[in-house]
Enzyme design. Sequence first.
Site, short mmCIF file in Angstrom:
data_model
loop_
_atom_site.label_atom_id
_atom_site.label_comp_id
_atom_site.label_asym_id
_atom_site.label_seq_id
_atom_site.Cartn_x
_atom_site.Cartn_y
_atom_site.Cartn_z
N GLU A 131 -8.42 -29.51 -2.69
CA GLU A 131 -8.74 -28.63 -3.71
C GLU A 131 -7.51 -28.69 -4.73
O GLU A 131 -7.61 -28.39 -6.04
CB GLU A 131 -8.37 -27.16 -2.97
N SER A 160 -4.42 -23.42 -0.39
CA SER A 160 -5.10 -24.25 0.39
C SER A 160 -5.00 -25.44 -0.17
O SER A 160 -5.57 -25.64 -1.40
CB SER A 160 -6.54 -23.70 0.50
N ARG A 195 -15.40 -24.05 -5.74
CA ARG A 195 -14.32 -24.22 -6.39
C ARG A 195 -14.48 -25.50 -7.31
O ARG A 195 -13.69 -26.54 -7.53
CB ARG A 195 -13.18 -24.90 -5.34
C1 LIG Z 1 -0.18 -18.83 -2.34
C2 LIG Z 1 -1.33 -19.21 -3.07
C3 LIG Z 1 -2.57 -18.82 -2.87
C4 LIG Z 1 -3.82 -19.28 -3.29
N1 LIG Z 1 -4.82 -18.49 -2.96
C5 LIG Z 1 -6.01 -18.97 -3.54
C6 LIG Z 1 -7.36 -18.44 -3.26
O1 LIG Z 1 -7.33 -17.26 -2.33
N2 LIG Z 1 -8.62 -18.67 -3.97
C7 LIG Z 1 -8.38 -19.77 -4.95
O2 LIG Z 1 -9.25 -20.01 -5.38
N3 LIG Z 1 -7.21 -20.10 -5.19
C8 LIG Z 1 -5.93 -20.28 -4.64
N4 LIG Z 1 -4.62 -20.58 -4.80
C9 LIG Z 1 -4.86 -21.41 -5.89
C10 LIG Z 1 -4.67 -21.00 -7.63
O3 LIG Z 1 -3.91 -19.76 -7.43
C11 LIG Z 1 -5.71 -20.86 -8.08
O4 LIG Z 1 -6.33 -22.49 -8.05
C12 LIG Z 1 -5.56 -20.56 -9.81
O5 LIG Z 1 -6.75 -20.40 -10.21
C13 LIG Z 1 -4.64 -21.42 -10.60
O6 LIG Z 1 -4.23 -21.25 -11.78
P1 LIG Z 1 -3.26 -21.90 -12.59
O7 LIG Z 1 -3.09 -20.93 -13.75
O8 LIG Z 1 -2.10 -21.82 -11.78
O9 LIG Z 1 -3.81 -23.16 -12.84
P2 LIG Z 1 -2.90 -24.61 -12.68
O10 LIG Z 1 -2.39 -24.91 -11.47
O11 LIG Z 1 -1.99 -24.53 -13.76
O12 LIG Z 1 -3.85 -25.68 -13.15
C14 LIG Z 1 -5.12 -25.82 -12.35
C15 LIG Z 1 -6.10 -26.73 -13.23
O13 LIG Z 1 -6.62 -26.04 -14.26
C16 LIG Z 1 -6.75 -26.57 -15.63
N5 LIG Z 1 -6.48 -25.52 -16.41
C17 LIG Z 1 -5.45 -24.66 -16.41
N6 LIG Z 1 -5.61 -23.90 -17.57
C18 LIG Z 1 -6.69 -24.32 -18.30
C19 LIG Z 1 -7.41 -24.02 -19.53
N7 LIG Z 1 -6.98 -22.97 -20.37
N8 LIG Z 1 -8.47 -24.86 -19.91
C20 LIG Z 1 -8.89 -25.94 -19.21
N9 LIG Z 1 -8.53 -26.31 -18.20
C21 LIG Z 1 -7.26 -25.55 -17.72
C22 LIG Z 1 -5.56 -27.67 -15.37
O14 LIG Z 1 -5.41 -28.40 -16.44
C23 LIG Z 1 -5.56 -27.86 -13.97
O15 LIG Z 1 -6.32 -29.08 -13.79
C24 LIG Z 1 -3.78 -20.04 -4.32
C25 LIG Z 1 -2.38 -20.72 -4.75
C26 LIG Z 1 -1.25 -20.35 -3.97
C27 LIG Z 1 -0.02 -20.95 -4.37
#
Ligand SMILES: Cc1cc2nc3c(=O)[nH]c(=O)nc-3n(C[C@H](O)[C@H](O)[C@H](O)COP(=O)(O)OP(=O)(O)OC[C@H]3O[C@@H](n4cnc5c(N)ncnc54)[C@H](O)[C@@H]3O)c2cc1C
Length: 314
Positions: A303, A228, A177
């Site tokens: 996380e 998580s 992560r």
């Molecule tokens: C129900 C649920 C289940 C989940 N299960 C998992 C799982 O199994 N495994 C897992 O790893 N995660 C899981 N997650 C967490 C989440 O889905 C991941 O972390 C996902 O990758 C987040 O993507 P996002 O676009 O929503 O990022 P955001 O939440 O919008 O941003 C997260 C971070 O990424 C940065 N970021 C976003 N885009 C860019 C970019 N283009 N360039 C630079 N930085 C950027 C943002 O600034 C921020 O710091 C889960 C979440 C939920 C709600």
Amino acid sequence: MNPDYQNFNKQFIERTGRSLSFAVQLADFSSFKIGGKADLFFEATSINELVEALRVARSNSIPHYVVGGGFNLLFDDLGFRGLIIKNSVEGVDMSGGDRITVKTGTSLKDMLGFCARKSLAGFEFLAGIPGTVGGAVYGNAGAFGESIGSYLIEAMILNKNEKKVRINREKFQFGYRDSILKKTRDTLLEVVFELRQGQAKIIQAGMENNIRVRENKHPPATVACAGSYFKNPFPPGEKKVAAAVLLDGIGAKRLKCGKAAVSEIHANFLINEGKASSKDVLQLAKKLKKQVKDRFGIILQEEVIYLPAESPKP
Ligand SMILES: Cc1cc2nc3c(=O)[nH]c(=O)nc-3n(C[C@H](O)[C@H](O)[C@H](O)COP(=O)(O)OP(=O)(O)OC[C@H]3O[C@@H](n4cnc5c(N)ncnc54)[C@H](O)[C@@H]3O)c2cc1C
């Protein structure tokens, strides 16, 4: 409105051809459904808009933050004093052999749909993880012992000198992560992944199976949460421990702070039961960390990323 913002918006329109939005409720852009108003908000729909938005914010010293789907974020009750840039720059293309080039605002779901249609195997483990490709690479998202960084060949980023540069996998220093982007805060624009040839039906079945496994372990998609909350810790000299096991060990599922609670289905999911504030969530997390440390001597690390309303000037 802050007069500086009016002047900034003028420049913003000149550079991007589009206006900013003002006083936008961040709860609408987070799966936690928490967060006050951002002073300024912009949804970028092309790489050019994303790059120009970042450049003009930096040249005006406006604090700014890029978000993807908001599935791993906790916004502040006080919103954000600056500009939130939502990355909605989407698109996936074949780029020779079994490689694909993906714009970072593409949802993981859409990228996986493309892979299944093109019979490209490898990414089945991502099925059911919400969010964009940018957010997933930033935090090296994964499941079932695999993570997205292992498939990355190279990426185009906008660095702190406002230059578009291509970097390869080694530069990302992927860990559990974790990626170098958490330190550099460079913005990912486009990513190249390498997959392998497979059979469309088997790939599709693998994805569907993983979604089913997840549905049985996690709260339903209608529950407001950010996945998580804590990383699984590696105590020195020991194997990785599931944070949920430690949290179950302290009876976390009975704990609450205001309207923030621990899910009864999964002890590592903190949920918003209705009108939870970011303060409620942060207090609950603090309480959980203390009890786990007192009981097991292990310090849990978050996380989920908390974005305070006041960020240092860029
Ligand atoms: C129900 C649920 C289940 C989940 N299960 C998992 C799982 O199994 N495994 C897992 O790893 N995660 C899981 N997650 C967490 C989440 O889905 C991941 O972390 C996902 O990758 C987040 O993507 P996002 O676009 O929503 O990022 P955001 O939440 O919008 O941003 C997260 C971070 O990424 C940065 N970021 C976003 N885009 C860019 C970019 N283009 N360039 C630079 N930085 C950027 C943002 O600034 C921020 O710091 C889960 C979440 C939920 C709600």
